[in-house]
Structure formats: structure tokens, C-alpha cells
Design a protein around this motif. Structure first.
Motif, short mmCIF file in Angstrom:
data_model
loop_
_atom_site.label_atom_id
_atom_site.label_comp_id
_atom_site.label_asym_id
_atom_site.label_seq_id
_atom_site.Cartn_x
_atom_site.Cartn_y
_atom_site.Cartn_z
N GLU A 156 0.97 -1.15 0.33
CA GLU A 156 0.18 0.26 0.38
C GLU A 156 0.93 1.14 0.14
O GLU A 156 1.75 1.41 0.93
CB GLU A 156 -1.18 -0.35 1.37
N MET A 157 1.04 2.19 -0.92
CA MET A 157 1.10 3.59 -1.03
C MET A 157 1.39 4.15 -0.18
O MET A 157 0.24 4.69 0.09
CB MET A 157 0.93 3.86 -2.29
N HIS A 158 2.20 5.16 0.43
CA HIS A 158 2.36 5.73 1.28
C HIS A 158 3.12 6.88 1.62
O HIS A 158 4.66 6.51 0.66
CB HIS A 158 2.22 5.28 3.27
N GLY A 159 3.58 7.76 1.65
CA GLY A 159 4.28 9.02 1.96
C GLY A 159 5.96 8.87 2.33
O GLY A 159 7.05 9.17 2.19
N SER A 160 5.24 8.04 3.49
CA SER A 160 6.49 7.58 4.53
C SER A 160 6.79 6.32 4.06
O SER A 160 8.03 5.98 4.68
CB SER A 160 5.90 6.99 6.45
N GLY A 161 6.53 6.02 2.91
CA GLY A 161 6.78 4.11 2.54
C GLY A 161 5.71 3.33 2.23
O GLY A 161 4.79 3.87 3.34
N ALA A 162 5.70 2.67 1.40
CA ALA A 162 4.63 1.47 1.06
C ALA A 162 4.88 0.54 2.38
O ALA A 162 5.90 0.11 2.91
CB ALA A 162 5.30 1.24 -0.69
N THR A 163 3.97 0.15 2.56
CA THR A 163 3.75 -0.81 3.71
C THR A 163 2.84 -1.75 3.11
O THR A 163 2.23 -1.92 2.42
CB THR A 163 2.85 -0.82 4.68
N VAL A 164 3.15 -3.53 4.01
CA VAL A 164 2.69 -4.75 3.39
C VAL A 164 1.66 -4.60 4.36
O VAL A 164 1.20 -4.46 5.32
CB VAL A 164 3.48 -5.64 3.74
N VAL A 165 0.76 -4.47 2.93
CA VAL A 165 -0.76 -4.90 3.38
C VAL A 165 -0.97 -6.86 3.33
O VAL A 165 -2.31 -7.05 4.20
CB VAL A 165 -1.81 -3.98 2.77
N ASP A 166 -0.47 -7.18 2.75
CA ASP A 166 -0.83 -8.60 2.66
C ASP A 166 0.22 -9.44 2.03
O ASP A 166 1.15 -9.38 1.19
CB ASP A 166 -2.06 -9.41 1.45
N PRO A 167 0.93 -10.19 3.20
CA PRO A 167 2.31 -10.87 2.92
C PRO A 167 2.61 -12.14 2.09
O PRO A 167 1.14 -12.71 1.12
CB PRO A 167 2.49 -11.14 4.57
N ALA A 168 3.77 -11.74 1.05
CA ALA A 168 3.58 -13.20 -0.18
C ALA A 168 3.96 -14.15 0.61
O ALA A 168 4.39 -14.18 2.06
CB ALA A 168 4.86 -12.25 -0.34
N PRO A 169 3.46 -15.52 0.10
CA PRO A 169 3.81 -16.06 0.68
C PRO A 169 4.76 -16.81 0.36
O PRO A 169 6.51 -16.37 0.12
CB PRO A 169 3.09 -17.51 -0.24
N THR A 170 5.82 -17.92 1.41
CA THR A 170 6.77 -18.97 1.92
C THR A 170 6.60 -19.58 1.34
O THR A 170 8.22 -20.38 1.60
CB THR A 170 6.65 -17.95 3.32
N SER A 171 6.25 -20.08 0.76
CA SER A 171 6.04 -21.49 0.31
C SER A 171 4.84 -21.79 -0.87
O SER A 171 4.29 -21.11 -1.05
CB SER A 171 6.36 -22.49 0.96
N PHE A 172 5.20 -22.79 -1.86
CA PHE A 172 4.37 -22.78 -2.87
C PHE A 172 4.03 -24.13 -2.31
O PHE A 172 3.78 -25.40 -2.04
CB PHE A 172 4.85 -23.26 -4.31
N GLY A 173 2.62 -24.17 -2.35
CA GLY A 173 1.55 -25.22 -1.35
C GLY A 173 0.66 -25.39 -1.97
O GLY A 173 0.15 -27.10 -1.55
N VAL A 174 0.48 -25.38 -3.21
CA VAL A 174 0.42 -26.13 -4.53
C VAL A 174 1.23 -26.18 -5.65
O VAL A 174 2.14 -25.64 -6.16
CB VAL A 174 -1.39 -25.15 -4.77
N PRO A 175 0.06 -27.29 -6.82
CA PRO A 175 1.09 -27.70 -7.69
C PRO A 175 1.21 -26.10 -8.64
O PRO A 175 0.45 -25.60 -8.63
CB PRO A 175 0.24 -28.65 -8.78
N PRO A 176 2.24 -26.59 -9.43
CA PRO A 176 1.79 -25.13 -10.05
C PRO A 176 1.15 -24.92 -11.64
O PRO A 176 0.05 -25.84 -11.93
CB PRO A 176 3.57 -25.65 -11.32
N SER A 177 0.04 -23.84 -11.98
CA SER A 177 -0.37 -23.17 -12.14
C SER A 177 -0.34 -23.53 -13.71
O SER A 177 0.48 -22.56 -14.12
CB SER A 177 -1.70 -22.16 -11.59
N LEU A 178 -0.59 -23.90 -14.68
CA LEU A 178 -1.02 -24.01 -16.10
C LEU A 178 -1.50 -23.53 -16.90
O LEU A 178 -2.92 -23.10 -16.09
CB LEU A 178 -0.48 -25.42 -16.47
#
Length: 415
Positions: A393-415
Motif C-alpha cells: 500500500e502506497m504511503h508518503g512515508s514508505g510503502a507498507t505490506v497489507v498482504d504478505p507474500a507466501p513463503t512456500s508454494f503449497g499447491v502444484p504449479p498453475s498451467l
């Protein structure tokens, strides 16, 4: 983040290469590395491009590659840089030299037409290519794209917006190859999730070319006309309070969408973004959405983007990479320099495997993927890259994380 390199037609096209014989006795071996079981990794970049900005970008990518090589410190890895000139013919020549000198893996090149020219050379000797182009049409058959691809950005931000209850969208697309590609992906992403695109416009790069499309997207003429009619009605009724309430308004009436998607970056986004609130696309009512091109600290100073959402790799590891790069080279790297760092890191990690297993299809398309300074990623069988992206999320003081990135792939690759 810099705009992704856009494919252009090279003049002229490279011819199809003839078969290349590999002679181990002629493989490139520096004197100080003689006697070692070398793993040769070629790095193909347009160091000698006619464009100064491309030469500077190539140097930054090379610096990042050298940084990874130094930090992971495998004495048996030999990095072989080759200049492509930014053309198909130059890239083909560089690839031919690289495989004749014993390259086990090719990193780069940068542009789509270069990748197309390198692919048959590498494929003829069963050497995989990990390229930096964003154009998925050049992926596959031994070519893997380690890049920030528009499809991943679009799907991530649309997913998140719809999870927040947004189902009706508008969009503004630049009139270029990147805009055309992103438009197709965006339309597919919204449709696949049962959303609806209420309206979309495209614009040219000039300020004058942006104003009309934004006005149409905002239905500014209709809403301004409705305001004038309402004022006339209130004046005829003698409603002074009603007139006062509308004194500072330019339009009345809500828009038919909840979010507007703007896949633009850099100076053009700084010119375009202020037009949205100016023509009453109110960021308090309509969420602004972007792509990874928004992952640019200079955009944080743009007030009209306050609270906007965009996808990006998780910031922590990348910020650490930037700090190390800056400490070593005395300059801040361009956003995509981390691709070269992660590419060399991947090569070093896979070099620990036995010969014959290091850079195979099975190894490169490992379903669990890999972790780099731009988060987790994995190559899909058709050569695309799937990434774990955060929503910022964009802010003048710096962007902040509103939804973290996953740390692993829990499902098979999407084709």
C-alpha cells in the motif's frame, strides 16, 4: 522499478544457427582456475548497446551477478560475460561463443529478440537459458524467464482486490506493447474471477494524450453536466443550503466501479496519476491499483497515489540486497538488478548437485521452487516464472505490506 524491456523488431533477423560442435579441450579456463572441475556460467547482456541507458543497466546487472558470486563464494563457478549489442545477431554470436567456450548454463539476455536468437543455439547443445525478458512468447523449449512478468502482477492484485469485495473495475492502458499485453491479462483475470470491467481507456505518452482518456474514464462531462443541472434546479427552488453544499463540487454522481487499474510507472505515472482525482475519480471511493512498476521509491512522493495497492516481491530481502550493492558499488541499483543476483545465486545453488543433474529440466522446474532476494519463485514447464508476491500500500512515508507474500508454494504449479 524500471519499465520492463519492450520487444522491438531487430534489423535484420538472425539466421538459424548451424550445429555447433563442443570441444572440451577448447573450453575457456583462466590460468588461475586450471585443474578445477569448473562450472561455466555465461552472462549475456547488451554491454555494447548504442543506448547509454541500456549500457548502464547492463553494468548494474553484471555488478549484481558479481556480488552474488562473491557472497556465495564457490571457487568452481566461472562467470563468462558476453556482450550482445542488444540485437538478435549480436546475441546469437555471443551465445555461440559461450557454448563453444563450455557454458553449462546461459543467464540472459535481456530483450525478447535476443532471447529468440539465443534459444536455438543453446538448445542445440542442451544448455538451458535463464533470460531476463518479460515477453512470455519467447519462453519454453529450454528458455526460462526469470523476470517480473505482467501476468503475475495482474493476477495477484486482481485476486486481492476481489477478496476485499471489489468486483467492478475500470482501467487505463498505455498505448504500447506492454499496455497491450497487460490489457489482455487483466481482462482475462477479471473475467476468470467473475468480475466486470465497467470501462477502459488507453492513452498516448504525452500529457495531452492522457487528459481525454481520463475524462472519459471519469465520465467527467456527464457528471459535470449533472452538477450544472442540479444547481439550476436548486436555484429555481430557492434552496440556498443545497447550493452551498455543492459550491466546491465539480461533479455529482458516483462512478460505476470500485477500483481503477493503472499499469504505468515512472515519470509517466507521475504525470497520469494526478489527473485521476482532478477529474473526480475520488481515491476515497475508488481504489487505485497498479503493477510492479509502482515498486519505485520516487512514486511515494505522489499524493494522488496515497493508499493505492500494487504487487511486489517481499521488500525485506530486497532492501538488504540494495544496501549491500550500494555499499560495494557506491550507487543504488535499478530495480531489476536483483534478477541477475538471483540468477547467479540459483546457478551456485544448483552447482552443488552432481554433474548431469545440475541444470536439467527436472531440477530447474522443481515444484518447491527457490528462494531469492525477490522472494520465492519457480519455473513452470513452459518457461514462465511463478512468484510469491506481496500486496503493498502506497504511503508518503514508505510503502507498507497489507498482504504478505507466501513463503512456500503449497499447491502444484498453475498451467
Amino acid at each position: 522499478m524500471q519499465a520492463p524491456p519492450i520487444a522491438v523488431q531487430p534489423p535484420p533477423q538472425a539466421a538459424q544457427p548451424a550445429g555447433i560442435a563442443r570441444d572440451p579441450s577448447r573450453y575457456y579456463t583462466p590460468k588461475q582456475m586450471q585443474g578445477r572441475p569448473l562450472i561455466r556460467v555465461a552472462l549475456l547482456l547488451p554491454f555494447n548497446s548504442s543506448r547509454a541507458d541500456v549500457r548502464a543497466l547492463s553494468t548494474s546487472l553484471y555488478n549484481a551477478a558479481q556480488l552474488a558470486l562473491f557472497e556465495f563464494d564457490n571457487p568452481n563457478i566461472l562467470l563468462i560475460p558476453k556482450a550482445t549489442g542488444g540485437s538478435a545477431i549480436g546475441a546469437q554470436t555471443a551465445a555461440t561463443e559461450a557454448v563453444q567456450e563450455g557454458a553449462d548454463l546461459i543467464l540472459g539476455p535481456l530483450f525478447a529478440e535476443e532471447v529468440s536468437a539465443v534459444a536455438p543455439v543453446a538448445r542445440g547443445v542442451n544448455v538451458p537459458v535463464v533470460a531476463f525478458s518479460t515477453d512470455i512468447t519467447v519462453a519454453g523449449n529450454g528458455v526460462y524467464l526469470l523476470s517480473f512478468q505482467p501476468a503475475a502482477d495482474v493476477n495477484r492484485v486482481v485476486d486481492y482486490a476481489m477478496l476485499q469485495g471489489m468486483t467492478k473495475f475500470a482501467a487505463l492502458f498505455p498505448q504500447n506493447d506492454y499496455g497491450n499485453r497487460v490489457r489482455a491479462v487483466f481482462e482475462e483475470a477479471v473475467s476468470a474471477r467473475a468480475g466486470h470491467i465497467v470501462t477502459e481507456e488507453s492513452y498516448s505518452g504525452s500529457p495531452d494524450g492522457m487528459t481525454g482518456p481520463v475524462q472519459r474514464l471519469a465520465n467527467y462531462g456527464g457528471r459535470h453536466g449533472a452538477l450544472l443541472a442540479k444547481r439550476a434546479e436548486l436555484k429555481a427552488a430557492g434552496d440556498t443550503q443545497g447550493l452551498k453544499d455543492l459550491e466546491k463540487r465539480d461533479t455529482i454522481g458516483d462512478l460505476g466501479y470500485q477500483a481503477v487499474f493503472v499499469p504505468e510507472g515512472g515519470a509517466r505515472l507521475r504525470a497520469l496519476a494526478p489527473l485521476l482525482p482532478y477529474y473526480d475519480i475520488d481515491p476515497r471511493k475508488v481504489k487505485y491499483l497498479g503493477t510492479g512498476l509502482w515498486d519505485d521509491p520516487s512514486l511515494q512522493r505522489e499524493p494522488s497515489l496515497e493508499g493505492a495497492w500494487y504487487p511486489a516481491p517481499p521488500p525485506e530481502a530486497h532492501e538488504q540486497f540494495v544496501a549491500r550493492y550500494t555499499r560495494v558499488y557506491g550507487a543504488t541499483p535499478p530495480r531489476i538488478a536483483s534478477l541477475a543476483y538471483d540468477a547467479v545465486s540459483l546457478a551456485v545453488a544448483l552447482s552443488a548437485k552432481p554433474e548431469g543433474e545440475r541444470f536439467t529440466v527436472e531440477t530447474l522446474t522443481e515444484p518447491d521452487g527457490f528462494a531469492g532476494v525477490d522472494g520465492i519463485f519457480r519455473f513452470l514447464p513452459e518457461g514462465r516464472t511463478e512468484r510469491g508476491l506481496a500486496i503493498m500500500e502506497m504511503h508518503g512515508s514508505g510503502a507498507t505490506v497489507v498482504d504478505p507474500a507466501p513463503t512456500s508454494f503449497g499447491v502444484p504449479p498453475s498451467l
